[in-house]
Design a protein around this motif. Structure first.
Motif, PDB file in Angstrom:
ATOM      1  N   ARG A  98      -1.689   7.294  -1.052  1.00 53.87           N
ATOM      2  CA  ARG A  98      -1.269   6.524   0.274  1.00 53.87           C
ATOM      3  C   ARG A  98       0.197   6.385   0.158  1.00 53.87           C
ATOM      4  NH1 ARG A  98      -3.882   0.805  -0.517  1.00 53.87           N
ATOM      5  NH2 ARG A  98      -2.725   0.354   1.365  1.00 53.87           N
ATOM      6  N   PHE A  99       0.920   6.261  -0.899  1.00 57.04           N
ATOM      7  CA  PHE A  99       2.414   6.335  -0.750  1.00 57.04           C
ATOM      8  C   PHE A  99       3.066   7.911  -0.253  1.00 57.04           C
ATOM      9  CE2 PHE A  99       6.670   7.344  -2.628  1.00 57.04           C
ATOM     10  CZ  PHE A  99       7.378   6.330  -2.222  1.00 57.04           C
ATOM     11  N   GLU A 100       2.130   8.791  -0.824  1.00 55.16           N
ATOM     12  CA  GLU A 100       2.516  10.227  -0.284  1.00 55.16           C
ATOM     13  C   GLU A 100       2.181  10.410   1.182  1.00 55.16           C
ATOM     14  OE1 GLU A 100       0.653  13.129  -2.735  1.00 55.16           O
ATOM     15  OE2 GLU A 100       1.585  12.463  -4.603  1.00 55.16           O
ATOM     16  N   LEU A 101       1.128  10.023   1.654  1.00 58.89           N
ATOM     17  CA  LEU A 101       0.497  10.057   3.166  1.00 58.89           C
ATOM     18  C   LEU A 101       1.527   9.165   3.986  1.00 58.89           C
ATOM     19  CD1 LEU A 101      -1.299  10.904   5.249  1.00 58.89           C
ATOM     20  CD2 LEU A 101      -2.633   8.694   4.869  1.00 58.89           C
ATOM     21  N   ALA A 102       2.126   8.164   3.444  1.00 62.74           N
ATOM     22  CA  ALA A 102       3.216   7.385   4.423  1.00 62.74           C
ATOM     23  C   ALA A 102       4.542   8.112   4.259  1.00 62.74           C
ATOM     24  CB  ALA A 102       3.530   6.149   3.803  1.00 62.74           C
ATOM     25  N   HIS A 155       4.321   1.032   8.962  1.00 64.38           N
ATOM     26  CA  HIS A 155       3.163   0.135   8.673  1.00 64.38           C
ATOM     27  C   HIS A 155       2.714   0.302   7.503  1.00 64.38           C
ATOM     28  CE1 HIS A 155      -1.411  -0.793   8.951  1.00 64.38           C
ATOM     29  NE2 HIS A 155      -0.822  -1.842   9.411  1.00 64.38           N
ATOM     30  N   ASP A 156       2.182   1.807   7.052  1.00 65.96           N
ATOM     31  CA  ASP A 156       1.679   2.038   5.823  1.00 65.96           C
ATOM     32  C   ASP A 156       2.535   1.518   4.653  1.00 65.96           C
ATOM     33  OD1 ASP A 156      -0.341   3.238   7.210  1.00 65.96           O
ATOM     34  OD2 ASP A 156       0.477   5.387   6.859  1.00 65.96           O
ATOM     35  N   ALA A 169       3.394  -2.113   0.117  1.00 66.56           N
ATOM     36  CA  ALA A 169       4.401  -2.811  -0.447  1.00 66.56           C
ATOM     37  C   ALA A 169       3.728  -4.323  -0.875  1.00 66.56           C
ATOM     38  CB  ALA A 169       5.390  -3.244   0.270  1.00 66.56           C
ATOM     39  N   ARG A 170       2.947  -4.910  -0.017  1.00 64.72           N
ATOM     40  CA  ARG A 170       2.286  -6.287  -0.163  1.00 64.72           C
ATOM     41  C   ARG A 170       1.396  -6.061  -1.318  1.00 64.72           C
ATOM     42  NH1 ARG A 170       2.836  -6.567   5.614  1.00 64.72           N
ATOM     43  NH2 ARG A 170       0.826  -5.801   5.874  1.00 64.72           N
ATOM     44  N   ASP A 189       9.495  -2.382  -3.835  1.00 62.84           N
ATOM     45  CA  ASP A 189      10.899  -2.230  -3.414  1.00 62.84           C
ATOM     46  C   ASP A 189      10.809  -0.889  -2.833  1.00 62.84           C
ATOM     47  OD1 ASP A 189      11.377  -4.735  -4.640  1.00 62.84           O
ATOM     48  OD2 ASP A 189      12.471  -4.144  -6.334  1.00 62.84           O
ATOM     49  N   GLU A 190      10.595   0.146  -3.348  1.00 61.06           N
ATOM     50  CA  GLU A 190      10.646   1.715  -2.519  1.00 61.06           C
ATOM     51  C   GLU A 190      10.152   1.546  -1.522  1.00 61.06           C
ATOM     52  OE1 GLU A 190      12.029   5.313  -2.075  1.00 61.06           O
ATOM     53  OE2 GLU A 190      12.716   3.740  -3.280  1.00 61.06           O
ATOM     54  N   CYS A 191       8.906   0.880  -1.305  1.00 61.56           N
ATOM     55  CA  CYS A 191       7.884   0.890  -0.109  1.00 61.56           C
ATOM     56  C   CYS A 191       9.016   0.403   0.936  1.00 61.56           C
ATOM     57  CB  CYS A 191       6.727   0.439  -0.281  1.00 61.56           C
ATOM     58  SG  CYS A 191       5.701   1.465  -1.256  1.00 61.56           S
ATOM     59  N   ARG A 192       9.284  -1.097   0.774  1.00 56.94           N
ATOM     60  CA  ARG A 192      10.124  -1.752   1.576  1.00 56.94           C
ATOM     61  C   ARG A 192      11.395  -1.073   2.137  1.00 56.94           C
ATOM     62  NH1 ARG A 192       8.076  -6.130  -1.264  1.00 56.94           N
ATOM     63  NH2 ARG A 192       9.645  -6.117  -2.883  1.00 56.94           N
ATOM     64  N   ARG A 193      12.045  -0.341   1.206  1.00 55.71           N
ATOM     65  CA  ARG A 193      13.144   0.502   1.608  1.00 55.71           C
ATOM     66  C   ARG A 193      12.730   1.557   2.379  1.00 55.71           C
ATOM     67  NH1 ARG A 193      15.739   4.963   0.521  1.00 55.71           N
ATOM     68  NH2 ARG A 193      14.392   5.664  -0.536  1.00 55.71           N
ATOM     69  N   ARG A 194      11.801   2.442   2.191  1.00 59.15           N
ATOM     70  CA  ARG A 194      11.130   3.102   3.180  1.00 59.15           C
ATOM     71  C   ARG A 194      10.772   2.683   4.526  1.00 59.15           C
ATOM     72  NH1 ARG A 194       9.156   8.693   0.004  1.00 59.15           N
ATOM     73  NH2 ARG A 194      10.625   8.509  -1.765  1.00 59.15           N
ATOM     74  N   ALA A 195      10.132   1.541   4.198  1.00 62.58           N
ATOM     75  CA  ALA A 195       9.764   0.978   5.720  1.00 62.58           C
ATOM     76  C   ALA A 195      11.126   0.701   6.720  1.00 62.58           C
ATOM     77  CB  ALA A 195       8.914  -0.401   5.439  1.00 62.58           C
TER      78      ALA A 195
END
Length: 406
Positions: free
Chosen positions: A350-354, A368-369, A374-375, A386-392
Motif C-alpha cells: 500500500r505504501f508503494e501504491l501511494a 488520501h492513501d 499513517a493512521r 511519520d514518513e506517510c505524513r511527510r509524503r502526504a
C-alpha cells in the motif's frame, strides 16, 4: 490480439473491453506518455470484401469527426494508424459503465437521474450539431456513465455531415445505418437526417431509462422500423405514474413522427430537462472498484500471479511508467485475497501504491492513501507513520518522493 501486444511501437494492450462485428476495443497504455488509452481496431479481414472500402472510410471518418469535437462529453482522440491489415484508433480510456448495462441492472432509473443523463447528452449533441454533425446511432450502448456521473457519447462512426458538398453516405444502396430500436422514422425510410434524428433517438433512450424498455417492441428489425414509422407514440405515464406531466409531454414531442414537430434544438431540450435533473442524478453509485480502475479488472484477463504482477509493477516504475505501474500494483493487491497477505506485506504494498500514484501525478489519491496508512500504523511503526505524513504533505505542495522505500 492478446494482452501485452504492442501496437505502433508505443501502445501496450492490457485487456479487451468490447467487440463488434468488424473489430475489437482494447484497454491499453501509451508507453511514451504513461497514460491509459482505449485502442479500437477495425479488422479488415473480418469485413465482407464488397463492404471493406466503405468500412475503412467510415472508420477514418470516426477518427476525424471525434477529433474535431472538442467537448468533455466526447472521448479525446490521440492517434490513428495501421497495424498489419488492421486499422486502429487510439482514444481516451473512459472508466465507468455503459448505460445499457446500468438499465439492465436497475431497470427503471430515477426521474432526476434519467433527466440528468439526457441533459448531458443534449449538451454533446448541441456541440455536434453546431459543427454540422449528426450522430445517427445514439443508443444506450453508445453512452458511458463515468464513476462521477459524467456522460460520454461514443462511436461517431456513422455520423453524417450536414454540408451536402462534403456529405458521403458511406453505405450501400438500400442499407439503413442506425439501430432499429432507436431509429427515427425519416432515417428508417432512408430520407435525409438532421438534428431532429438524434433528438428522436434521445427520446427513445429517455423512455427506456424511465421504463426499462424501449418505446417499441417487435420480433424483427423490419417490424421495428414499421413501428417507428407508423406505430402510435407511447405515453410514458401509462408505464410509470411518477413521471411529471411536463417531462412526459417533452418525451412525447421528442418521439414525434415528423421532425418538424420535435423540439427545435438539443440546447432547447437540455433547458427543458434541467428542472427535472438535480445535478446528481447521473452519479452511478453502482460502479464497482473494478469499473473505476480498469487495470484491476484486467487481472481477470491474465494468468499472472500476484507476485508476478508486483514484479511487473516494479519494472514499469523503473521505466518511469508510474501510472501503469500503480494500476498493476493495485491489481496485485486485489488479487492477494487468497491466500491473504500478512499485514506487513500489505502495508508495504500500500505504501508503494501511494508512492506510485504520487509519482504518476495523482496527488489527491496519493495524499488520501498516505493519510489513511499513517493512521493505521500509528503506535506500531511510528517511523513509517511519520514518513506517510511527510509524503502526504508533499502531495499538497507538489513535491516528489525519492524512492518506493520509506
Amino acid at each position: 490480439m492478446q494482452a501485452r501486444d504492442r501496437i505502433g511501437d508505443r501502445y501496450e494492450l492490457t485487456y479487451p473491453v468490447g467487440r463488434g462485428g468488424m473489430g475489437q476495443v482494447w484497454a491499453g497504455y501509451d508507453e511514451r506518455l504513461d497514460r491509459p488509452v482505449a485502442v479500437k481496431f477495425l479488422r479488415q479481414m473480418e469485413v465482407p470484401e464488397d463492404g471493406r472500402e466503405a468500412a475503412v472510410k467510415r472508420f477514418r471518418r470516426e477518427a476525424r469527426v471525434t477529433a474535431r469535437l472538442d467537448h468533455p462529453g466526447v472521448p479525446a482522440v490521440h492517434d490513428l494508424g495501421q497495424h498489419g491489415d488492421d486499422l486502429y484508433l487510439v482514444m481516451q480510456l473512459i472508466p465507468g459503465m455503459v448505460l445499457a448495462d446500468l438499465i439492465a441492472e436497475e431497470e427503471e432509473l430515477a426521474v432526476a437521474r434519467s433527466a440528468s443523463i439526457a441533459a448531458q447528452v443534449c449538451d454533446v449533441l448541441a456541440a455536434a450539431h453546431a459543427a454540422s454533425l449528426v450522430h445517427r446511432d445514439l443508443k444506450p450502448q453508445n453512452l458511458m456513465i463515468t464513476p462521477v456521473g459524467t456522460v460520454k457519447v461514443l462511436d461517431f462512426g456513422v455520423a453524417a455531415l450536414l454540408d451536402p458538398a462534403e456529405a458521403s453516405r458511406l453505405t450501400a444502396t438500400g442499407h439503413t445505418l442506425g439501430t432499429p430500436a432507436y431509429i427515427a422514422p425519416e432515417q428508417a425510410e432512408g430520407g435525409p437526417v438532421g438534428p431532429g434524428t438524434d433528438l428522436y433517438a434521445l427520446g427513445c433512450i429517455l423512455f427506456e431509462m424511465l421504463t426499462g424498455r424501449p418505446p417499441y417492441d417487435a420480433e424483427t428489425a423490419l417490424n421495428m422500423l414499421h413501428q417507428h414509422r407508423r406505430g402510435p407514440i407511447p405515453i410514458v405515464t401509462e408505464h410509470r405514474r411518477d413521471v411529471p406531466d411536463d417531462l412526459a409531454h417533452l418525451l412525447f414531442c421528442l418521439l414525434a413522427k415528423d421532425p418538424a414537430e420535435r423540439p427545435a434544438s438539443a440546447a432547447e431540450v437540455g433547458q427543458l430537462l434541467a428542472p427535472f435533473a438535480d445535478g446528481k442524478g447521473a452519479r452511478n453509485t453502482a460502479v464497482t472498484a473494478a469499473r473505476e480502475h480498469p487495470a484491476v479488472a484486467s487481472t481477470q484477463q491474465t494468468a499472472e500471479t500476484p507476485r508476478q504482477l508486483h514484479a511487473r509493477a516494479i519494472e514499469l516504475a523503473e521505466e518511469e511508467r508510474f501510472v501503469q505501474a500503480a494500476d498493476v500494483l493495485a491489481a496485485a493487491l486485489a488479487a492477494h485475497q487468497s491466500p491473504p497477505l500478512d499485514d506487513a506485506t500489505r502495508v508495504r504494498l500500500r505504501f508503494e501504491l501511494a508512492t506510485l500514484r504520487m509519482l504518476g501525478g495523482d496527488s489527491r489519491d496519493a495524499q488520501h492513501d498516505f493519510e489513511v496508512l499513517a493512521r493505521e500504523v500509528e503506535g506500531r511503526d511510528s517511523d513509517l507513520a511519520d514518513e506517510c505524513r511527510r509524503r502526504a504533505r508533499a502531495c499538497q505542495s507538489g513535491g516528489q518522493p525519492m524512492s518506493l522505500e520509506p
